[in-house]
Motif scaffolding. Sequence first.
Motif, short mmCIF file in Angstrom:
data_model
loop_
_atom_site.label_atom_id
_atom_site.label_comp_id
_atom_site.label_asym_id
_atom_site.label_seq_id
_atom_site.Cartn_x
_atom_site.Cartn_y
_atom_site.Cartn_z
N ASN A 265 0.76 -1.06 0.06
CA ASN A 265 0.07 0.09 0.19
C ASN A 265 0.82 1.29 0.10
O ASN A 265 0.33 2.34 -0.06
N ASN A 266 2.16 1.07 -0.25
CA ASN A 266 3.00 2.28 -0.13
C ASN A 266 2.66 3.12 -1.49
O ASN A 266 2.43 2.44 -2.61
N ILE A 267 2.94 4.54 -1.75
CA ILE A 267 2.72 4.97 -2.90
C ILE A 267 3.91 4.64 -3.90
O ILE A 267 5.07 4.12 -3.56
N SER A 268 3.57 4.40 -5.30
CA SER A 268 4.36 3.67 -6.16
C SER A 268 4.09 4.11 -7.32
O SER A 268 2.81 4.65 -7.75
N VAL B 9 3.89 0.93 9.23
CA VAL B 9 3.83 2.33 9.31
C VAL B 9 2.63 3.09 8.87
O VAL B 9 1.60 2.51 8.43
N GLU B 10 2.25 4.59 9.35
CA GLU B 10 1.28 5.29 9.21
C GLU B 10 1.07 5.83 7.79
O GLU B 10 0.07 5.16 6.93
N ASP B 11 2.28 6.20 7.02
CA ASP B 11 2.17 6.65 5.69
C ASP B 11 3.55 6.82 5.11
O ASP B 11 4.28 6.22 5.67
N MET C 154 16.06 12.62 -0.03
CA MET C 154 14.96 11.83 0.41
C MET C 154 14.93 10.68 -0.43
O MET C 154 15.31 10.90 -1.74
N ASN C 155 14.40 9.62 -0.06
CA ASN C 155 14.42 8.52 -0.89
C ASN C 155 12.87 8.32 -1.26
O ASN C 155 12.06 7.51 -0.59
N PHE C 156 12.48 8.78 -2.34
CA PHE C 156 11.22 8.62 -2.98
C PHE C 156 10.80 7.41 -3.51
O PHE C 156 11.68 6.84 -4.27
N SER C 157 9.70 6.80 -3.38
CA SER C 157 9.30 5.49 -3.74
C SER C 157 8.49 5.85 -5.04
O SER C 157 8.28 4.58 -5.82
N SER C 158 8.48 6.95 -5.40
CA SER C 158 7.71 7.25 -6.81
C SER C 158 8.34 8.46 -7.58
O SER C 158 8.53 9.48 -6.90
N MET D 82 10.09 6.57 3.90
CA MET D 82 11.02 7.20 3.63
C MET D 82 12.04 7.36 4.73
O MET D 82 13.27 7.44 4.60
N ALA D 83 11.48 7.74 5.87
CA ALA D 83 12.34 8.13 7.24
C ALA D 83 13.05 6.91 7.54
O ALA D 83 14.25 6.71 7.79
N ILE D 84 12.33 5.47 7.62
CA ILE D 84 12.72 4.29 8.04
C ILE D 84 14.05 3.90 6.82
O ILE D 84 15.24 3.57 7.20
N GLU D 85 13.81 4.05 5.69
CA GLU D 85 14.55 3.97 4.62
C GLU D 85 15.94 4.72 4.60
O GLU D 85 17.25 3.99 4.47
#
Lengths: 205, 205
Positions: A62-65, A86-88, B1-5, A93-96
């Motif tokens: 469910n992550n943005i992709s 995680v929430e969103d 930042m590490n963007f997923s998209s 991104m913060a954990i990555e």
Amino acid sequence: MNFSSKLLENAVAEFSKLPGVGQKTALRLVLHLLNQEKDEVERFGSAIVKLRNEILFCKVCNNISDQHTCEICTSHKRDRSTICIVEDTRDVMAIENTNQFNGVYHVLGGLISPMDGIGPADLEIDSLLTRIAPGEVKEVIFALSATMEGDTTIFYLNKRLKDFNINISTIARGIAFGGELEYVDEITLGRSIATRVPYENSLSR
Amino acid sequence: MNFSSKLLENAVAEFSKLPGVGQKTALRLVLHLLNQEKDEVERFGSAIVKLRNEILFCKVCNNISDQHTCEICTSHKRDRSTICIVEDTRDVMAIENTNQFNGVYHVLGGLISPMDGIGPADLEIDSLLTRIAPGEVKEVIFALSATMEGDTTIFYLNKRLKDFNINISTIARGIAFGGELEYVDEITLGRSIATRVPYENSLSR
């Protein structure tokens, strides 16, 4: 405010709807854009519309992709037996950015908050249970905000997850690295004493 | 930042270009818009693009307008013999809100600032002189910021205007109404003593 133009008033009204943006800030932003080249502004407007129309959410986590399955979920280097909840997408991104986690994620899309009318049915909880059901998942880590909403969500999910044979943990809470004791709030300090860890375990690896 | 998209990264990059908006704020704003309905976001994007493409500047005073001549310049109730010179449309709005001025405006579109490479040729100065030339204007009021740039602009314009038979004034500077003396900066306080006014003149009407 007394606008000299309906177009200007309209653009300012749209910007004012953004969180934390009042009318004065909105006017400043709009006048800034008005000073830019036309194609620059076109690019700004289309970037957000394109994002809204074309964005996908990973059908696993469910992550943005940009794809139907995100890069993390398709990667062969990630450990699929550990799911971090995680929430969103900001939390992902913060954990990555920490480079400390090699598992996969599950983005709830919010936290349970009766005050805001958000219940379990509004979050991606069924898809989480579906992921866990086959039995390949060994651990679930809750990385949610240390707020009432975060704790409520953990409490609820913990109950839903207890029938599965998995380890459940939450990220550690305590004083921040570099934090000075005298500025730490009482609850955090009190809890960090109650949940103290053996010295060897506290050393960062 | 590490963007997923890429789409997300692109939208955040566009928002980050706005003044005072960093990457974290940009991400927060973009995620907020992502949670809105599609037509809501469409309206946001088109409001700013439409503004940039369709906005007009009053051909008399250079203020932002939906018509070729703005409402203030076309109004029969305004005194055309008094021109208030301001930096941008925000100043027009601020002065209009006071209901204390019944003349017309001239929007320079900036202030002379050698540091930023803005010279007299970049401002609406020729159009101001053209307005004044016919001889109907009796007074020009400078309502510019009390900064180095504002003062430089007043100094330059004063020189250009001195051949015309008009009164030239600037808005009063001094301590703000409701301002406590001990918090007023030294320069303002010193100048407000030097430029003191007779008590009767100081009463607000």
